[in-house]
Design a protein around this motif. Structure first.
Motif, PDB file in Angstrom:
ATOM      1  N   ALA A 140     -30.050 -29.327 -17.514  1.00 17.78           N
ATOM      2  CA  ALA A 140     -30.121 -29.908 -18.857  1.00 17.78           C
ATOM      3  C   ALA A 140     -29.010 -30.928 -19.067  1.00 17.78           C
ATOM      4  O   ALA A 140     -29.250 -32.051 -19.523  1.00 17.78           O
ATOM      5  N   MET A 141     -27.797 -30.552 -18.705  1.00 20.33           N
ATOM      6  CA  MET A 141     -26.650 -31.446 -18.915  1.00 20.33           C
ATOM      7  C   MET A 141     -26.823 -32.749 -18.135  1.00 20.33           C
ATOM      8  O   MET A 141     -26.474 -33.813 -18.626  1.00 20.33           O
ATOM      9  N   ARG A 182     -30.655 -36.256 -24.737  1.00 24.17           N
ATOM     10  CA  ARG A 182     -30.199 -35.225 -25.667  1.00 24.17           C
ATOM     11  C   ARG A 182     -30.695 -33.889 -25.154  1.00 24.17           C
ATOM     12  O   ARG A 182     -31.741 -33.800 -24.515  1.00 24.17           O
ATOM     13  N   ILE A 183     -29.965 -32.839 -25.461  1.00 26.06           N
ATOM     14  CA  ILE A 183     -30.437 -31.502 -25.126  1.00 26.06           C
ATOM     15  C   ILE A 183     -30.647 -30.711 -26.410  1.00 26.06           C
ATOM     16  O   ILE A 183     -29.974 -30.923 -27.417  1.00 26.06           O
ATOM     17  N   TYR A 232     -21.377 -29.896 -25.389  1.00 25.45           N
ATOM     18  CA  TYR A 232     -20.361 -29.216 -24.578  1.00 25.45           C
ATOM     19  C   TYR A 232     -19.015 -29.159 -25.303  1.00 25.45           C
ATOM     20  O   TYR A 232     -18.367 -28.129 -25.361  1.00 25.45           O
ATOM     21  N   ILE A 263     -23.719 -23.090 -22.619  1.00 25.31           N
ATOM     22  CA  ILE A 263     -23.498 -24.365 -21.940  1.00 25.31           C
ATOM     23  C   ILE A 263     -22.119 -24.343 -21.289  1.00 25.31           C
ATOM     24  O   ILE A 263     -21.126 -24.058 -21.946  1.00 25.31           O
ATOM     25  N   PRO A 280     -25.504 -34.345 -24.253  1.00 25.76           N
ATOM     26  CA  PRO A 280     -24.948 -33.230 -23.479  1.00 25.76           C
ATOM     27  C   PRO A 280     -23.451 -33.004 -23.692  1.00 25.76           C
ATOM     28  O   PRO A 280     -23.033 -31.870 -23.945  1.00 25.76           O
ATOM     29  N   GLN A 332     -28.735 -24.694 -17.368  1.00 21.33           N
ATOM     30  CA  GLN A 332     -27.944 -25.574 -18.238  1.00 21.33           C
ATOM     31  C   GLN A 332     -27.376 -26.772 -17.477  1.00 21.33           C
ATOM     32  O   GLN A 332     -27.147 -27.822 -18.068  1.00 21.33           O
TER      33      GLN A 332
END
Ligand SMILES: Nc1ncnc2c1ncn2[C@@H]1O[C@H](COP(=O)(O)OP(=O)(O)OP(=O)(O)O)[C@@H](O)[C@H]1O
Ligand SMILES: [Mg+2]
Length: 359
Positions: free
Chosen positions: A197-198, A203-204, A222, A234, A218, A194
């Motif tokens: 990804a962040m 975009r996730i 969150y 996340i 992100p 994660q």
């Protein structure tokens, strides 16, 4: 580069839905990260886009073209895998140029492209060498380079950095982000990490059990998770999730979780009776008294000094909690403390479906 659109995309292995009715629109030039735990369907999704896996139902558009019946080699996508799978008997230059040679591109054009890509990736010196003489990071660059030389409409990455050590992985992460800006290419990147990804995605897309749980920038995901799964997946350390029962009283809300009671204001999003889950991120639990904040008693069970941050493991009358403070060397194991959390930082989720309860 092209936009990618998935419509109601499903992949079943026998009766098991590895990818379950996914809808997703990716803009041309966007960097989108699919993230989720092992087995959530990320690779299957990517392989269907690449044409390496058949589709059970639904459609895949690359640009305006429905590619469901288009052969993998004609989809104009390039995929980079976790295992680099370089051709061991070929030099780096030959590895880079191989796909172009298969396309019968003129030799001078191949040489030009290979040189350009090697310059972008900083592997010009390595061009004559064989893969087995390269470091892991250099091999991963060659694998990336093989995708870049093809100048595809869409790049697909399946955990391409997970074989690298932590430091190299961070360096390659920021190189990939720069590469994305430079090529202005559409990229779909899969990871179960994660943090990756962040830090990487425009975009996730958070996936679990073959389904999309949430799509967003992100920090939006969150700050504003749609459900308890996303809230817990996340963020690191993970969000404190407390299962309990809410009761509306004359003067406010009372939440009971295994002996721990939290008093919330009557206007809170959780204002309803019955079972629910409350979520509090570790950084929103503080030691400073705060007017209007929710207060609770705890005991410090462990202190981790990370430098800039101090992490506390805490026991309460109910569930244990994690708090993340900015560096604090006045806290010790065994201390009794009072914790404070702003009510608007306490999220509420349905105890059965996990859906976020909003005001
Ligand atoms: N060829 C196959 N036959 C049967 N089941 C499969 C096949 N490929 C994948 N699956 C199943 O589909 C599910 C999703 O797999 P997938 O590889 O897409 O997950 P993933 O999100 O990429 O996981 P990981 O993070 O471990 O790579 C898993 O339960 C997996 O066992
Ligand atoms: Mg996978």
């Amino acid at each position: 580069m092209s936009a990618v659109r998935l419509e109601n995309l499903t992949k079943r292995f026998l009766s098991f839905a590895a990818v379950d009715a996914i809808d997703l629109s990716i803009d041309s030039g966007e960097f989108v990260v699919l993230v989720g735990p092992s087995g959530s369907g990320k690779t299957t999704c990517l392989r269907m886009i690449a044409g390496l896996e058949t589709v059970t139902s639904g459609s895949i558009f690359i640009g305006d073209r429905d590619v469901a019946d288009v052969h993998a080699k004609d989809r104009d996508v390039a995929m980079v895998f976790q295992s680099y799978a370089l051709y061991p008997h070929m030099s780096v230059a030959e590895n880079l140029g191989f796909a172009l040679k298969l396309k019968k591109m003129p030799r001078t054009e191949i040489e030009r492209r290979v040189r350009d890509v090697a310059a972008i990736l900083g592997i010009v010196e390595e061009l004559p060498r064989k893969p087995k003489t390269l470091s892991g990071g250099q091999q991963q660059r060659v694998a990336l380079g093989r995708a870049i030389v093809r100048d595809p409409a869409v790049f697909l990455f399946d955990e391409p950095l997970s074989n690298l050590d932590a430091k190299l992985r961070m360096a390659m992460r920021s190189e990939l982000i720069k590469l994305h800006r430079r090529l202005d290419a559409t990229m779909i990147y899969v990871t179960h990490d994660q943090i990756e990804a962040m830090t990487m995605g425009d975009r996730i897309v958070v996936m679990n059990e073959g389904r999309i749980q949430q799509v967003g920038a992100p920090l939006t995901v969150y700050d504003d998770p749609d459900n308890a799964f996303v809230a817990g997946f996340i963020g690191s350390p993970t969000m404190n999730l407390l299962n309990g029962t809410m009761e509306r009283r004359d003067n406010g809300l009372a939440f009971q979780a295994d002996g721990l009671t939290l008093a919330l204001p009557p206007t809170h999003a959780a204002a309803r009776d019955g079972a629910m889950t409350l979520g509090i991120r570790p950084e929103f639990l503080g030691l400073d008294p705060n007017h209007g904040a929710v207060e609770l008693a705890a005991r410090i069970e462990a202190v981790e000094h990370l430098g800039a941050d101090t992490i506390l493991e805490l026991s309460t009358a109910g569930p244990s909690l994690i708090a993340k403070l900015t560096r604090n060397d006045r806290v010790h194991y065994g201390d009794s403390v009072r914790l404070w959390a702003a009510p608007d930082k306490i999220l509420a989720f349905d105890s059965v479906t996990g859906e976020r309860l909003r005001a």
